[in-house]
Design a protein around this motif. Structure first.
Motif, PDB file in Angstrom:
ATOM      1  N   UNK A 219       3.918 -18.305  -6.501  1.00  0.00           N
ATOM      2  CA  UNK A 219       3.843 -16.852  -6.670  1.00  0.00           C
ATOM      3  C   UNK A 219       3.233 -16.212  -5.425  1.00  0.00           C
ATOM      4  N   UNK A 220       3.811 -15.102  -4.984  1.00  0.00           N
ATOM      5  CA  UNK A 220       3.302 -14.415  -3.807  1.00  0.00           C
ATOM      6  C   UNK A 220       1.931 -13.804  -4.075  1.00  0.00           C
ATOM      7  N   UNK A 221       1.088 -13.813  -3.045  1.00  0.00           N
ATOM      8  CA  UNK A 221      -0.187 -13.118  -3.159  1.00  0.00           C
ATOM      9  C   UNK A 221       0.067 -11.621  -3.268  1.00  0.00           C
ATOM     10  N   UNK A 222      -0.808 -10.960  -4.032  1.00  0.00           N
ATOM     11  CA  UNK A 222      -0.705  -9.522  -4.213  1.00  0.00           C
ATOM     12  C   UNK A 222      -1.720  -8.832  -3.282  1.00  0.00           C
ATOM     13  N   UNK A 223      -1.196  -7.995  -2.395  1.00  0.00           N
ATOM     14  CA  UNK A 223      -2.007  -7.348  -1.365  1.00  0.00           C
ATOM     15  C   UNK A 223      -1.915  -5.840  -1.547  1.00  0.00           C
ATOM     16  N   UNK A 224      -3.075  -5.172  -1.525  1.00  0.00           N
ATOM     17  CA  UNK A 224      -3.116  -3.715  -1.671  1.00  0.00           C
ATOM     18  C   UNK A 224      -3.787  -3.080  -0.456  1.00  0.00           C
ATOM     19  N   UNK A 225      -3.114  -2.106   0.144  1.00  0.00           N
ATOM     20  CA  UNK A 225      -3.718  -1.261   1.167  1.00  0.00           C
ATOM     21  C   UNK A 225      -4.199   0.015   0.481  1.00  0.00           C
ATOM     22  N   UNK A 226      -5.496   0.255   0.476  1.00  0.00           N
ATOM     23  CA  UNK A 226      -6.082   1.447  -0.114  1.00  0.00           C
ATOM     24  C   UNK A 226      -6.303   2.463   0.996  1.00  0.00           C
ATOM     25  N   UNK A 227      -5.551   3.575   0.947  1.00  0.00           N
ATOM     26  CA  UNK A 227      -5.560   4.542   2.050  1.00  0.00           C
ATOM     27  C   UNK A 227      -5.743   5.962   1.537  1.00  0.00           C
ATOM     28  N   UNK A 228      -6.456   6.773   2.293  1.00  0.00           N
ATOM     29  CA  UNK A 228      -6.569   8.194   1.949  1.00  0.00           C
ATOM     30  C   UNK A 228      -5.200   8.850   1.949  1.00  0.00           C
ATOM     31  N   UNK A 229      -4.398   8.505   2.954  1.00  0.00           N
ATOM     32  CA  UNK A 229      -3.075   9.111   3.071  1.00  0.00           C
ATOM     33  C   UNK A 229      -2.146   8.193   3.840  1.00  0.00           C
ATOM     34  N   UNK A 230      -0.883   8.214   3.459  1.00  0.00           N
ATOM     35  CA  UNK A 230       0.151   7.532   4.219  1.00  0.00           C
ATOM     36  C   UNK A 230       1.369   8.434   4.422  1.00  0.00           C
ATOM     37  N   UNK A 231       1.308   9.643   3.854  1.00  0.00           N
ATOM     38  CA  UNK A 231       2.430  10.563   3.954  1.00  0.00           C
ATOM     39  C   UNK A 231       2.096  11.817   4.748  1.00  0.00           C
ATOM     40  N   UNK A 232       1.109  11.726   5.616  1.00  0.00           N
ATOM     41  CA  UNK A 232       0.820  12.791   6.554  1.00  0.00           C
ATOM     42  C   UNK A 232       0.991  12.244   7.963  1.00  0.00           C
ATOM     43  N   UNK A 233       1.029  13.143   8.927  1.00  0.00           N
ATOM     44  CA  UNK A 233       1.305  12.740  10.306  1.00  0.00           C
ATOM     45  C   UNK A 233       0.047  12.178  10.953  1.00  0.00           C
ATOM     46  N   UNK A 234       0.154  10.989  11.521  1.00  0.00           N
ATOM     47  CA  UNK A 234      -0.986  10.399  12.206  1.00  0.00           C
ATOM     48  C   UNK A 234      -0.750   8.942  12.552  1.00  0.00           C
ATOM     49  N   UNK A 235      -1.451   8.478  13.574  1.00  0.00           N
ATOM     50  CA  UNK A 235      -1.297   7.094  14.009  1.00  0.00           C
ATOM     51  C   UNK A 235      -1.751   6.095  12.970  1.00  0.00           C
ATOM     52  N   UNK A 236      -2.848   6.401  12.253  1.00  0.00           N
ATOM     53  CA  UNK A 236      -3.352   5.479  11.230  1.00  0.00           C
ATOM     54  C   UNK A 236      -2.326   5.331  10.108  1.00  0.00           C
ATOM     55  N   UNK A 237      -1.752   6.435   9.694  1.00  0.00           N
ATOM     56  CA  UNK A 237      -0.745   6.394   8.636  1.00  0.00           C
ATOM     57  C   UNK A 237       0.455   5.551   9.071  1.00  0.00           C
ATOM     58  N   UNK A 238       0.883   5.759  10.297  1.00  0.00           N
ATOM     59  CA  UNK A 238       2.067   5.054  10.780  1.00  0.00           C
ATOM     60  C   UNK A 238       1.815   3.551  10.900  1.00  0.00           C
ATOM     61  N   UNK A 239       0.663   3.169  11.471  1.00  0.00           N
ATOM     62  CA  UNK A 239       0.417   1.741  11.639  1.00  0.00           C
ATOM     63  C   UNK A 239       0.155   1.062  10.296  1.00  0.00           C
ATOM     64  N   UNK A 240      -0.449   1.789   9.344  1.00  0.00           N
ATOM     65  CA  UNK A 240      -0.631   1.229   8.003  1.00  0.00           C
ATOM     66  C   UNK A 240       0.724   0.929   7.374  1.00  0.00           C
ATOM     67  N   UNK A 241       1.645   1.879   7.486  1.00  0.00           N
ATOM     68  CA  UNK A 241       2.983   1.671   6.932  1.00  0.00           C
ATOM     69  C   UNK A 241       3.695   0.503   7.600  1.00  0.00           C
ATOM     70  N   UNK A 242       3.585   0.415   8.911  1.00  0.00           N
ATOM     71  CA  UNK A 242       4.280  -0.651   9.645  1.00  0.00           C
ATOM     72  C   UNK A 242       3.727  -2.025   9.279  1.00  0.00           C
ATOM     73  N   UNK A 243       2.401  -2.156   9.232  1.00  0.00           N
ATOM     74  CA  UNK A 243       1.795  -3.449   8.889  1.00  0.00           C
ATOM     75  C   UNK A 243       2.108  -3.812   7.441  1.00  0.00           C
TER      76      UNK A 243
END
Length: 396
Positions: free
Chosen positions: A1-25
């Motif tokens: 069974x695959x490990x379950x991984x959660x990214x807890x983020x303030x935002x991923x749908x606004x413009x910004x480098x942190x949002x973009x790199x979080x989505x990419x990773x």
């Protein structure tokens, strides 16, 4: 069974480098794990196409906090104020501050959401969420807790640019001790955190190139380029406009393109008007189709007063652009002898380096830029995240 991984983020749908790199990773890890991004964005504001999250490779969960009661808020605020006023500097007082600054009603709501996901690994994106994970780790036994800090040590704790400040500095350090891992963006920050508290054992993972490069620049456009959010002081676009004004007194050919949006735009336009540079300094709105700006530029300029890991440098170099940049430690770590450095915050120094950039061996610098950019390919960064996720040590 695959490990379950959660990214807890303030935002991923606004413009910004942190949002973009979080989505990419997150998307990259979804090939090997069951990945969820849990975000405090409002569902009706979600644009899955913004960072390519519409391919169904991972799950998106939305969370919002309930309102805490008046008495609960009053008690929590009272202790928080006492902690800051007395400047308490101990692990136990920090734990109490962590609880008081995160009222029980909110804390329980987040805990329930994370428990429901039955995650093996939870990654708190940014320092505040990483610290909040530390306050609830006992309610999530057996779950690996990782903090992913996206600002530099100096930006968070430095005397000049205070995001956190001295009163909360030790609090964050105490909380980070309780996590299984603290992920930073460069080696020099690992040294800074370790010097601040030897009990910490942080690691670093560079952010990867997060876009597919467009055509290579040809080095003939006579254009400087700068990209970033127009937030107060951070990107130093005020410094760049001032420096270009000095540069333009001796040069009548080169121009400057600044791409971005934010609350400081009016101030930048006022500065451009003050120096009558409307024909040579152009402000362009943010766009997802950013590659043509890189392709049509000749030199990239990073004028930031502080940075965690400036993705724009890697993006610029992937298009073959030489770089003029602040002499920030992270930039020197990433770029070595390649970049043309100016003294951070110094308008005169930046103006001088702009002039130097017009007289370089452009083809050779472009070749070096492409060589450096290859080190930040996602295929080289993903194994480091895999190794981090599969570590087994858990904090207590």
């Amino acid at each position: 069974m695959k490990k379950r991984v959660c990214f807890l983020a303030d935002s991923v749908f606004t413009i910004g480098g942190v949002q973009r790199v979080t989505a990419v990773i997150a998307k990259a890890l979804a090939t090997d794990y069951d990945v969820t991004i849990m975000t405090f964005d409002k569902p009706d504001a979600a644009d899955l196409s913004l960072y390519g999250l519409d391919d169904n490779s991972l799950a998106i969960r939305f969370i919002s906090y309930p309102k805490a009661g008046r008495i609960e808020n009053a008690l929590c605020k009272a202790y928080s104020a006492l902690y800051l006023k007395l400047q308490l500097q101990s692990a136990w007082s920090s734990r109490l501050y962590g609880l008081s600054s995160f009222p029980p009603t909110l804390r329980k709501a987040l805990t329930r959401q994370l428990q429901d996901g039955r995650y093996d690994v939870i990654i708190g994106v940014h320092a505040p969420l990483a610290a909040r994970l530390a306050t609830i780790r006992k309610e999530l036994p057996g779950t690996r807790m990782i903090g992913w800090v996206h600002n530099s040590f100096e930006a968070l704790y430095g005397k000049k640019y205070l995001y956190v400040g001295s009163l909360r500095r030790r609090h964050y350090i105490f909380q980070f001790r309780r996590l299984d891992r603290l992920v930073l963006l460069c080696r020099q920050d690992v040294s800074a955190y370790t010097a601040c508290d030897p009990q910490l054992s942080p690691t670093y993972i560079y952010n990867p190139l997060t876009l597919k490069p467009g055509p290579l620049a040809d080095g003939t456009s006579r254009r400087f380029l700068a990209i970033g959010r127009f937030s107060y002081q951070h990107k130093g676009f005020d410094l760049l406009i001032e420096a270009f004004h000095l540069f333009a007194q001796h040069d009548k050919v080169w121009s400057l393109d600044i791409v971005g949006e934010g609350p400081e735009e009016a101030a930048y336009r006022t500065l451009i008007g003050k120096y009558h540079l409307e024909d040579r300094v152009r402000i362009h709105p943010f766009t997802n189709d950013i590659q043509p700006y890189y392709s049509q530029a000749q030199v990239y300029v990073l004028s930031s007063r502080w940075e965690g890991m400036p993705l724009v440098l890697v993006e610029a170099m992937s298009h073959g652009l030489p770089v003029v940049t602040s002499s920030l430690p992270v930039c020197q770590e990433i770029l070595g002898d390649f970049a043309i450095y100016f003294n951070s915050g110094d308008v005169s120094s930046l103006s001088s380096r702009l002039n130097d950039a017009t007289n370089i061996d452009w083809p050779e610098k472009s070749r070096q830029a492409l060589q450096i950019a290859r080190r930040f390919h996602l295929d080289d960064i993903r194994p480091q995240w895999n190794a981090l996720i599969n570590e087994t040590t858990l904090s207590v």
